[in-house]
Motif scaffolding. Structure first.
Motif: not given
Length: 314
Positions: A225-239
């Motif tokens: 417990l207390g060792c989890d991690r999370k980060i933001a990941v941005k994905v751009k999808v174009v036409k």
């Protein structure tokens, strides 16, 4: 780890998991937590970030721990993991991601411990047998509550991790059209990363409709417990502007319907039979015509070989 009651996971001011992470440490209980809380130590991460001398002073003077008990706590803290992750998403061989593309996710998960070990069994005195430490990699969209990719990550078997990473990197480099020298270099670098405490996570998903997606990468541990991690990941999808589905199965030519070949064979056989029948009828007509012409000219029709032999004997 010790049995942690659900009530201990009630969120507090400094931690969303409450006091539960502290109860993984030996000799910790509610009374000790009340004493430590007075010193404004709100989370396990804050406790781990303290200097060893400051932590020992806190445990001995405030918590009433003996020197041996402090050493027990330090031993478990040295075993607790700290992880980081580096995630990339892209279409192989292309600069951007377009609608319908097969997107490749590549992530390097790196684990560190204070004792320098990569593999370690968690402190679990009440567990009935040895508990292996495992992690889960999740790439999810919180807005839609959808998981785009999930994969189990283990640091227990280095040999298997080396084999898997080597194969994955080799296939990726070959798919990009790299030569043998570049491929071998990338494989060697991947092997070094694995041996230094990293694990490769690779997966694929099909790009959704055009738009910007704010995803979250989670690393969830099933043992601490207390060792989890999370980060933001941005994905751009174009036409979509490219033809076909990049990275998918290539389009094949039209496929014949079931039974089409059989119908063609039957038609060919019927044609052959009709042709032979017509040819036989024409041949018979020619023979009859020749006989009539011979009679008209006063000639006898030719006899078979059997008839010729009988005439000679007479």
């Amino acid at each position: 780890m010790q049995a942690v009651p659900l009530s201990a996971r009630k969120a507090t001011g400094g931690s969303t998991e409450g006091n539960a992470p502290f109860f993984q440490l030996p000799h910790f209980n509610d009374a000790v937590m009340k004493k430590i809380a007075r010193k404004k130590v709100k989370s396990l991460q804050e406790f781990r970030d303290m200097k060893i001398e400051d932590r020992a002073e806190l445990l001995s003077q405030i918590g009433g721990f003996s020197a041996a008990e402090i050493q027990d706590v330090e031993s478990v803290l040295d075993m607790m993991p700290s992880v980081t992750v580096d995630v990339t998403c892209g279409t192989e061989g292309e600069e951007g991601i377009q609608e319908g593309d097969i997107v490749t996710v590549q992530a390097w998960v790196t684990l560190k411990r204070a004792n320098g070990l990569t593999r370690a069994l968690p402190h679990a005195p009440y567990f009935p047998f040895h508990k292996e430490e495992n992690w889960w990699f999740l790439l999810a969209d919180q807005n839609s509550n959808n998981v785009w990719l999930s994969q189990k990550v283990s640091f227990m078997d280095e040999a298997s991790a080396v084999t898997a990473a080597s194969k994955a990197i080799e296939e990726t480099m070959e798919g990009l059209g790299k030569n043998a020298k570049e491929t071998n270099k990338s494989v060697r670098e991947a092997i070094e990363k694995v041996k230094s405490g990293s694990r490769l996570v690779m997966g694929k998903f099909q790009a959704p409709a055009e738009g910007n997606y704010n995803l979250t990468c989670y690393l969830l541990c099933d043992s601490w417990l207390g060792c989890d991690r999370k980060i933001a990941v941005k994905v751009k999808v174009v036409k979509r502007t490219r033809a076909g589905t990049r990275g998918g199965v290539a389009d094949e030519g039209p496929v014949l319907e079931d039974g089409a070949d059989e119908e063609e064979e039957i038609e060919e056989e019927e044609y052959d039979e009709d042709y032979e029948s017509e040819y036989s009828e024409d041949e018979e007509d020619d023979k009859q015509k020749n006989k009539k012409d011979n009679r008209a000219n006063g000639k006898a029709p030719a006899s078979s070989s059997g008839s010729d032999s009988d005439s000679e004997e007479e």
